[in-house]
Design a protein around this motif. Structure first.
Motif, PDB file in Angstrom:
ATOM      1  N   ARG A 228       0.468  -1.261  -0.100  1.00  9.79           N
ATOM      2  CA  ARG A 228      -0.044   0.013  -0.065  1.00  9.79           C
ATOM      3  C   ARG A 228       0.960   1.230   0.089  1.00  9.79           C
ATOM      4  O   ARG A 228       0.794   2.120   0.845  1.00  9.79           O
ATOM      5  CB  ARG A 228      -0.809   0.010   1.263  1.00  9.79           C
ATOM      6  N   THR A 229       1.771   1.283  -0.954  1.00 10.21           N
ATOM      7  CA  THR A 229       2.516   2.482  -1.098  1.00 10.21           C
ATOM      8  C   THR A 229       3.026   2.752  -2.594  1.00 10.21           C
ATOM      9  O   THR A 229       2.597   2.011  -3.469  1.00 10.21           O
ATOM     10  CB  THR A 229       3.949   2.285  -0.266  1.00 10.21           C
ATOM     11  N   ASP A 230       3.267   4.014  -2.898  1.00  9.90           N
ATOM     12  CA  ASP A 230       3.585   4.315  -4.152  1.00  9.90           C
ATOM     13  C   ASP A 230       5.340   4.265  -4.596  1.00  9.90           C
ATOM     14  O   ASP A 230       5.446   4.734  -5.689  1.00  9.90           O
ATOM     15  CB  ASP A 230       3.061   5.491  -4.672  1.00  9.90           C
TER      16      ASP A 230
ATOM     17  N   ILE B  14      10.986   1.704  -7.823  1.00  8.20           N
ATOM     18  CA  ILE B  14       9.578   1.971  -8.881  1.00  8.20           C
ATOM     19  C   ILE B  14       8.774   3.042  -7.741  1.00  8.20           C
ATOM     20  O   ILE B  14       8.405   2.822  -6.870  1.00  8.20           O
ATOM     21  CB  ILE B  14       8.926   0.649  -8.891  1.00  8.20           C
ATOM     22  N   LYS B  15       8.471   4.260  -8.515  1.00  8.90           N
ATOM     23  CA  LYS B  15       7.888   5.176  -7.821  1.00  8.90           C
ATOM     24  C   LYS B  15       6.897   5.655  -8.753  1.00  8.90           C
ATOM     25  O   LYS B  15       7.156   6.037  -9.941  1.00  8.90           O
ATOM     26  CB  LYS B  15       8.581   6.281  -7.343  1.00  8.90           C
ATOM     27  N   THR B  16       5.572   5.485  -8.340  1.00  6.90           N
ATOM     28  CA  THR B  16       4.508   5.961  -9.428  1.00  6.90           C
ATOM     29  C   THR B  16       3.985   7.335  -8.669  1.00  6.90           C
ATOM     30  O   THR B  16       3.945   7.450  -7.460  1.00  6.90           O
ATOM     31  CB  THR B  16       3.266   4.630  -9.571  1.00  6.90           C
ATOM     32  N   GLY B  17       3.600   8.087  -9.524  1.00  5.88           N
ATOM     33  CA  GLY B  17       2.700   9.256  -9.462  1.00  5.88           C
ATOM     34  C   GLY B  17       1.222   9.210  -9.708  1.00  5.88           C
ATOM     35  O   GLY B  17       0.695   8.343 -10.529  1.00  5.88           O
ATOM     36  N   GLU B  18       0.368  10.363  -9.090  1.00  9.98           N
ATOM     37  CA  GLU B  18      -1.035  10.241  -8.996  1.00  9.98           C
ATOM     38  C   GLU B  18      -1.095  10.678 -10.953  1.00  9.98           C
ATOM     39  O   GLU B  18      -0.450  11.522 -11.573  1.00  9.98           O
ATOM     40  CB  GLU B  18      -1.567  11.562  -8.513  1.00  9.98           C
ATOM     41  N   GLY B  19      -1.905   9.823 -11.320  1.00  8.98           N
ATOM     42  CA  GLY B  19      -2.124   9.856 -12.825  1.00  8.98           C
ATOM     43  C   GLY B  19      -1.226   9.127 -13.925  1.00  8.98           C
ATOM     44  O   GLY B  19      -1.494   9.246 -15.192  1.00  8.98           O
ATOM     45  N   ASP B  20      -0.198   8.603 -13.418  1.00  9.20           N
ATOM     46  CA  ASP B  20       0.665   7.835 -14.256  1.00  9.20           C
ATOM     47  C   ASP B  20       0.234   6.566 -14.873  1.00  9.20           C
ATOM     48  O   ASP B  20      -0.768   5.951 -14.454  1.00  9.20           O
ATOM     49  CB  ASP B  20       1.870   7.084 -13.354  1.00  9.20           C
ATOM     50  N   THR B  21       0.253   6.399 -16.178  1.00  7.84           N
ATOM     51  CA  THR B  21      -0.397   5.137 -16.748  1.00  7.84           C
ATOM     52  C   THR B  21       0.720   4.106 -16.821  1.00  7.84           C
ATOM     53  O   THR B  21       1.930   4.517 -16.403  1.00  7.84           O
ATOM     54  CB  THR B  21      -0.587   5.663 -18.151  1.00  7.84           C
TER      55      THR B  21
ATOM     56  N   SER C 171       1.864   2.327 -19.045  1.00  7.96           N
ATOM     57  CA  SER C 171       3.028   2.412 -19.967  1.00  7.96           C
ATOM     58  C   SER C 171       3.804   3.639 -20.044  1.00  7.96           C
ATOM     59  O   SER C 171       4.939   3.503 -20.248  1.00  7.96           O
ATOM     60  CB  SER C 171       2.234   2.692 -21.384  1.00  7.96           C
ATOM     61  N   GLU C 172       3.676   4.506 -19.313  1.00 10.84           N
ATOM     62  CA  GLU C 172       4.536   5.669 -18.588  1.00 10.84           C
ATOM     63  C   GLU C 172       5.344   5.178 -17.633  1.00 10.84           C
ATOM     64  O   GLU C 172       6.503   5.342 -17.792  1.00 10.84           O
ATOM     65  CB  GLU C 172       3.894   6.877 -18.251  1.00 10.84           C
ATOM     66  N   LEU C 173       4.919   4.246 -16.982  1.00 10.18           N
ATOM     67  CA  LEU C 173       5.740   3.642 -15.817  1.00 10.18           C
ATOM     68  C   LEU C 173       6.792   2.916 -16.430  1.00 10.18           C
ATOM     69  O   LEU C 173       7.968   2.590 -16.048  1.00 10.18           O
ATOM     70  CB  LEU C 173       4.894   2.974 -14.838  1.00 10.18           C
ATOM     71  N   LEU C 174       6.451   1.907 -17.534  1.00  7.27           N
ATOM     72  CA  LEU C 174       7.186   1.023 -17.979  1.00  7.27           C
ATOM     73  C   LEU C 174       8.566   1.658 -18.944  1.00  7.27           C
ATOM     74  O   LEU C 174       9.434   1.601 -18.792  1.00  7.27           O
ATOM     75  CB  LEU C 174       6.466   0.139 -19.185  1.00  7.27           C
ATOM     76  N   ARG C 175       8.044   2.875 -19.557  1.00 11.29           N
ATOM     77  CA  ARG C 175       9.214   3.741 -20.281  1.00 11.29           C
ATOM     78  C   ARG C 175       9.926   4.239 -19.317  1.00 11.29           C
ATOM     79  O   ARG C 175      11.285   4.185 -19.530  1.00 11.29           O
ATOM     80  CB  ARG C 175       8.376   4.865 -21.099  1.00 11.29           C
ATOM     81  N   ARG C 176       9.453   4.849 -18.075  1.00 10.87           N
ATOM     82  CA  ARG C 176      10.470   5.242 -16.958  1.00 10.87           C
ATOM     83  C   ARG C 176      11.368   4.330 -16.583  1.00 10.87           C
ATOM     84  O   ARG C 176      12.699   4.570 -16.317  1.00 10.87           O
ATOM     85  CB  ARG C 176       9.552   6.150 -15.961  1.00 10.87           C
TER      86      ARG C 176
END
Length: 86
Positions: free
Chosen positions: A9-11, A44-51, A53-58
């Motif tokens: 339960r973390t980003d 791996i850090k995700t932000g609000e609204g990240d898709t 595919s954006e996460l994979l590219r990053r």
């Protein structure tokens, strides 16, 4: 990484990825014997609204940027962090 985020339960998660190979940047690597296996940290850090595919590219770009550190010992990486071992 995404699964770890869900379970915890973390980003923002960090885990180890095993890499292997003989980087040509190491002088004399062709005369060395043994396994060239290392564990490198992956964040791996995700932000609000990240898709996804954006996460994979990053993540792909981060792994390419970190490739030249793949032969750096894990204890050396840990010694340079702000986290203290207990």
């Amino acid at each position: 990484g995404v699964l770890l985020q869900r379970y915890n339960r973390t980003d923002d998660v960090v885990f180890g990825a095993v890499v292997s190979g003989r980087p040509s940047e190491i002088a004399g690597v062709e005369t060395m014997i043994g396994l060239f296996i290392n564990t490198v940290p992956v964040r791996i850090k995700t932000g609000e609204g990240d898709t996804f595919s954006e996460l994979l590219r990053r993540c792909q770009q981060n792994m390419l940027d970190a490739e030249h550190f793949s032969f750096q010992p894990l204890y050396d990486i840990q010694s340079k962090t702000a986290l203290k071992q207990e």
